[in-house]
Motif scaffolding. Structure first.
Motif, mmCIF file in Angstrom:
data_model
loop_
_atom_site.group_PDB
_atom_site.id
_atom_site.type_symbol
_atom_site.label_atom_id
_atom_site.label_comp_id
_atom_site.label_asym_id
_atom_site.label_seq_id
_atom_site.Cartn_x
_atom_site.Cartn_y
_atom_site.Cartn_z
ATOM 1 N N ILE A 5 0.833 -1.210 0.000
ATOM 2 C CA ILE A 5 0.000 0.000 0.000
ATOM 3 C C ILE A 5 0.862 1.252 0.000
ATOM 4 C CG2 ILE A 5 -1.682 1.307 1.364
ATOM 5 C CD1 ILE A 5 -2.725 -1.414 2.385
ATOM 6 N N PHE A 41 -0.453 -9.304 -6.105
ATOM 7 C CA PHE A 41 -1.820 -9.714 -5.776
ATOM 8 C C PHE A 41 -2.249 -10.963 -6.553
ATOM 9 C CE2 PHE A 41 -2.066 -5.202 -4.441
ATOM 10 C CZ PHE A 41 -2.478 -5.406 -3.137
ATOM 11 N N LEU A 72 -7.498 -9.256 2.815
ATOM 12 C CA LEU A 72 -7.573 -9.582 1.399
ATOM 13 C C LEU A 72 -8.494 -10.787 1.231
ATOM 14 C CD1 LEU A 72 -6.393 -8.813 -1.412
ATOM 15 C CD2 LEU A 72 -4.704 -10.619 -1.080
ATOM 16 N N SER A 76 -11.902 -7.606 -2.071
ATOM 17 C CA SER A 76 -10.747 -6.709 -2.112
ATOM 18 C C SER A 76 -9.723 -7.163 -3.148
ATOM 19 C CB SER A 76 -10.098 -6.615 -0.733
ATOM 20 O OG SER A 76 -9.779 -7.892 -0.230
ATOM 21 N N SER A 80 -8.295 -4.861 -6.067
ATOM 22 C CA SER A 80 -6.842 -4.655 -6.074
ATOM 23 C C SER A 80 -6.248 -4.975 -7.441
ATOM 24 C CB SER A 80 -6.186 -5.523 -4.999
ATOM 25 O OG SER A 80 -6.627 -5.154 -3.711
ATOM 26 N N THR A 84 -4.402 -2.158 -9.822
ATOM 27 C CA THR A 84 -3.005 -2.295 -10.254
ATOM 28 C C THR A 84 -2.890 -2.679 -11.728
ATOM 29 O OG1 THR A 84 -3.038 -4.583 -9.430
ATOM 30 C CG2 THR A 84 -2.208 -2.877 -7.955
ATOM 31 N N LEU A 119 -5.793 1.357 -2.997
ATOM 32 C CA LEU A 119 -5.430 0.053 -2.439
ATOM 33 C C LEU A 119 -5.693 0.026 -0.937
ATOM 34 C CD1 LEU A 119 -2.089 -0.846 -4.285
ATOM 35 C CD2 LEU A 119 -4.296 -2.017 -4.474
ATOM 36 N N LEU A 123 -8.505 -2.519 0.906
ATOM 37 C CA LEU A 123 -7.916 -3.548 1.757
ATOM 38 C C LEU A 123 -8.187 -3.314 3.241
ATOM 39 C CD1 LEU A 123 -4.446 -3.919 -0.019
ATOM 40 C CD2 LEU A 123 -6.299 -5.601 -0.013
ATOM 41 N N THR A 246 -11.682 2.717 -10.844
ATOM 42 C CA THR A 246 -11.232 2.908 -9.460
ATOM 43 C C THR A 246 -12.130 3.839 -8.660
ATOM 44 O OG1 THR A 246 -9.697 4.596 -10.294
ATOM 45 C CG2 THR A 246 -8.825 2.394 -9.970
#
Length: 768
Positions: A5, A41, A72, A76, A80, A84, A119, A123, A246
């Motif tokens: 993070i 991830f 996680l 999540s 994630s 990313t 993130l 999370l 996002t």
């Protein structure tokens, strides 16, 4: 996980010192950050798909139940990977889109900060921690939306987005505090186990409303949707990243995360279904009246977010499965269409869909990406968009109550979104290439590569849905407290009602595409009723608020210190007087007070004479001298009552103040009479009233029983713990040393500011 993070924040900090290196071609190296995180991830997919959950906890403020707890799970993990994965492609795309931009390093810094904040948000298992990252996304998005800060429209859009989402952030904080109080914990995992008690609480509706306020503002639900079209003033990488995969999905994530805690209740489900249905239809209709490609994509994004809220509101296994699939669908095709729009704008300097034609001849890879994204948004097989559309229809058909109404609304929405997708992804590339675009250059692979990857992924996941079914989609449903074990993703479900609805969507939408073309005439039609839009109404309230603020400022903040003091005193007199009148019993036993001595009478008499002299004298120096007499009289009173430390402090400060006053007044012009007798009478009455209130208040305090526990603690431990015999000094330096240190720091900063002003030498042109 904490390092993952913080990596984005650390990279942003690094850019402060190494920004020049990333302004040129090496800037693409920054894409390694989201790529590494994406790989990080990915490694958790086997464990998560097997039903596992990864938990990391770091102590932060344990006394308040606030810790850096990160979880996680399926939900999540999906977010994630989107943050990313799409983030990596956006970073690559940015290297070409903003090539040689003088603030490219700054842009990467903002983008990295936003990625890290997102993130942290998805999370976080602690509500307070989630709120912190929630606000960080708002702040970083403010910088991204307003990146072109020389453009007034960009600045306005950034402020509007920050104001709306910031208001939602306050709502989230309030909801988190109430929810934590009711549930006995800020841990989301622990709150899931207390969902029954929370639902039975009298504060349940308040909690739900506060959570709705946060989610609806962040995810642009009606009537808070208007900030998102305005945010299209941002560079295309921002629109792609924030408004497809996002930021706008942060509200959706919050609703999904809170569903096991607050869901399965009539108020929760009904509100989401109603707000989601209004938003999806309203925004879908608006896509017909836009000619700017980004405007079309903005309203289609709002509509898609409405669909997600609508599905979450249904709360069934089928609906949550459809929502999970549609999150992936929308992220892939909408990110592609935004990237394609950015390429068109970058190469042709236009986003007007009424003049863009035939661009396939000069940018074929971009046309392929746009076409694939368009058919995915339309839900045409074999894309994953078809799966998402089928699941949406299937879950809506199972709704209890009036399914025909909801089916009609979702059908209209899907038809209009098909039209919007075709206009944005197909129209610019078909037809005859206008002469003005014949010299348009083919973009480099860094521009067309990312949209190709995303659009092809939409086809691959559609043909082979098993790739994401067990690894991503079902774990999402499981994280929301449902079991989707019997549900399977497949292209063919046989001949049924859902299939005929899909066929109707494709046929009617295609006919609509060839029938209704974007035009300025349609834009003018919607402009005529713009005055009743939520944006205009809220802007009207905003204007009234500004006028009220200006009036308030002119009355209470007019620059006169005397006016400020008077306002504060009137407020305190009214408030304190009201409380004393209703609660005070005036049972003071004056026999308990010490006797008044002749020394005290003399000193107080001198003090009163000095006060009157300060008020009525016409000499500044005489007034200053009288103030010095007042200070010395107060010093003597401290001495009479055995407070030599206070007396010495008062003496030192008073002496220094008198000297400073004399030095300052020496430079001022001759004495001016700035107040008439009426003003002095008013001020005198105000001063006497305030003094009377304070006197009564002190007498009331003296009449109350005294708790000596704290005083005795300091007296007993001053020498034992701090090795000091002066209790007052020990309290200031040791027991409350942090307070004293901060006060010293404030005074030091003020002194530096004063010194800077004294040394300031302005040019005559800059002086006022």
């Amino acid at each position: 996980m904490l390092i993952a993070i913080l990596l984005g924040f650390l990279f942003s900090l690094l850019l402060v010192f190494t920004g020049k290196f990333f302004k040129g071609k090496p800037g693409i190296i920054s894409a390694a950050i989201p790529l590494v995180l994406f790989g990080y991830f990915l490694q958790f997919i086997p464990e998560i798909s097997a039903g596992g959950t990864i938990v990391h906890s770091y102590s932060w403020v344990p006394s308040f139940g606030v810790n850096l707890d990160f979880t996680l799970d399926g939900l999540s993990l999906l977010f994630s990977l989107m943050i990313t994965g799409i983030g990596f492609l956006v970073f690559v795309y940015t290297a070409a889109y903003l090539k040689n931009h003088k603030y490219l390093d700054r842009f990467y810094g903002y983008l990295s900060m936003f990625m890290a904040a997102m993130l942290g948000l998805v999370l976080s298992d602690n509500l307070i921690t989630l709120f912190v990252f929630w606000e960080l996304t708002s702040i970083s998005s403010f910088f991204l939306i307003g990146f072109n800060n020389s453009n007034p429209e960009s600045r306005k859009s950034a402020i509007t987005a920050l104001a709306i989402t910031g208001l939602g952030g306050l709502s989230l904080l309030a909801g988190a505090l109430v929810l934590g109080s009711v549930g006995g914990s800020y841990s989301i995992d622990e709150l899931m186990n207390s969902s029954g008690e929370i639902a039975a609480s009298p504060y349940y509706i308040l909690i739900a409303i506060l959570i709705f306020g946060a989610a609806f503002t962040k995810s642009a639900q009606f009537p808070f949707h208007f900030w998102l079209p305005g945010a299209m003033k941002a560079p295309t990488p921002v629109s792609t990243y924030l408004h497809s995969a996002t930021m706008v999905k942060a509200g959706i994530y919050l609703l999904m995360r809170m569903t096991p805690v607050l869901g399965n209740q009539e108020f929760w489900n009904s509100t989401l279904i109603i707000v989601g249905s209004i938003t999806m239809v309203y925004a879908a209709i608006h896509t017909l009246f836009r000619t700017d490609l980004k405007g079309i994509l903005a309203y289609s994004t709002i509509s898609a977010l409405g669909i997600l809220v609508f599905l979450i509101g249904q709360g069934t296994e089928a609906a949550l499965l459809a929502a999970a699939v549609f999150i992936v669908v929308h992220a892939l095709y909408k990110a592609t269409l935004f990237l394609v729009t950015g390429i068109i704008d970058h190469q042709t300097l236009s986003r007007d869909v009424t003049i863009l034609r035939g661009l396939r001849k000069v940018m074929l890879p971009v046309a392929i990406a746009g076409f694939l994204a368009a058919i995915s948004s339309a839900g045409i097989p074999p894309t994953i968009g078809f799966l998402g559309k089928e699941l949406t229809y299937e879950s809506t058909l199972a709704l209890v109550g009036t399914p025909l109404l909801w089916i009609a609304l979702i059908l209209i929405t899907k038809i209009l979104l098909l039209h919007a997708g075709f206009v944005a992804g197909i129209s610019p590339f078909i037809g005859q290439l206008p002469e003005r675009f014949e010299k348009t250059k083919k973009p480099g692979i860094l521009l067309w590569g990312p949209p190709i990857i995303l659009s092809v992924a939409g086809i691959v996941f559609g043909v082979f849905p098993g790739i994401i079914e067990g690894s991503l989609i079902k774990p999402v449903v499981a994280a929301m407290g449902q079991d989707a074990g019997d549900q399977h993703l497949q292209l063919w479900h046989g001949f049924n009602t859902v299939l005929w609805l899909s066929v109707a969507t494709i046929v009617i939408g295609t006919v609509l595409y060839f029938t209704i073309k974007p035009s300025q005439k349609l834009v003018k039609m919607v402009t005529r009723v713009e005055y009743i839009s939520p944006e205009s109404i809220i802007s009207g309230f905003w204007s009234l608020f500004n006028k009220f603020s200006s009036l308030w400022t002119r009355i209470f903040q007019n620059g006169y210190l005397r006016n400020y003091v008077s306002t504060i005193l009137v407020f305190l007199i009214g408030l304190t007087g009201y409380v004393l009148y209703n609660t005070a019993n005036f049972s003071m036993d004056f026999s308990t007070l010490s006797e008044i001595t002749v020394y005290e009478i003399v000193v107080v008499t001198i003090l009163l004479i000095a006060v009157f002299f300060v008020v009525f004298t016409r000499s500044r120096l005489a007034a200053v001298a009288s103030m010095g007499v007042m200070g010395l009289a107060i010093c003597l009173i401290f001495v009479f009552y055995s407070a030599p430390d206070l007396a010495m402090t008062q003496f030192s400060i008073d002496t220094l103040t008198v000297i400073l006053f004399v030095l300052v007044l020496y430079r001022l012009p001759r004495y001016l009479k700035l107040s008439d007798y009426k003003t002095r009478i008013r001020d005198g009455v105000l001063a006497l009233s305030f003094g009377s209130i304070i006197t009564i208040l002190i007498l009331e305090v003296l009449a109350q029983p005294v708790n000596m526990e704290i005083s005795e603690y300091y007296a007993q431990n001053a020498y034992l713990l701090a090795h000091g015999k002066n209790v007052v000094n020990v309290i200031l330096v040791d027991f409350r040393g942090s307070d004293t240190f901060m006060e010293i720091s404030v005074l030091a900063i003020a002194a530096i500011g004063v010194f800077g002003l004294l040394k300031l030498r302005l040019k005559k042109t800059d002086q006022r």
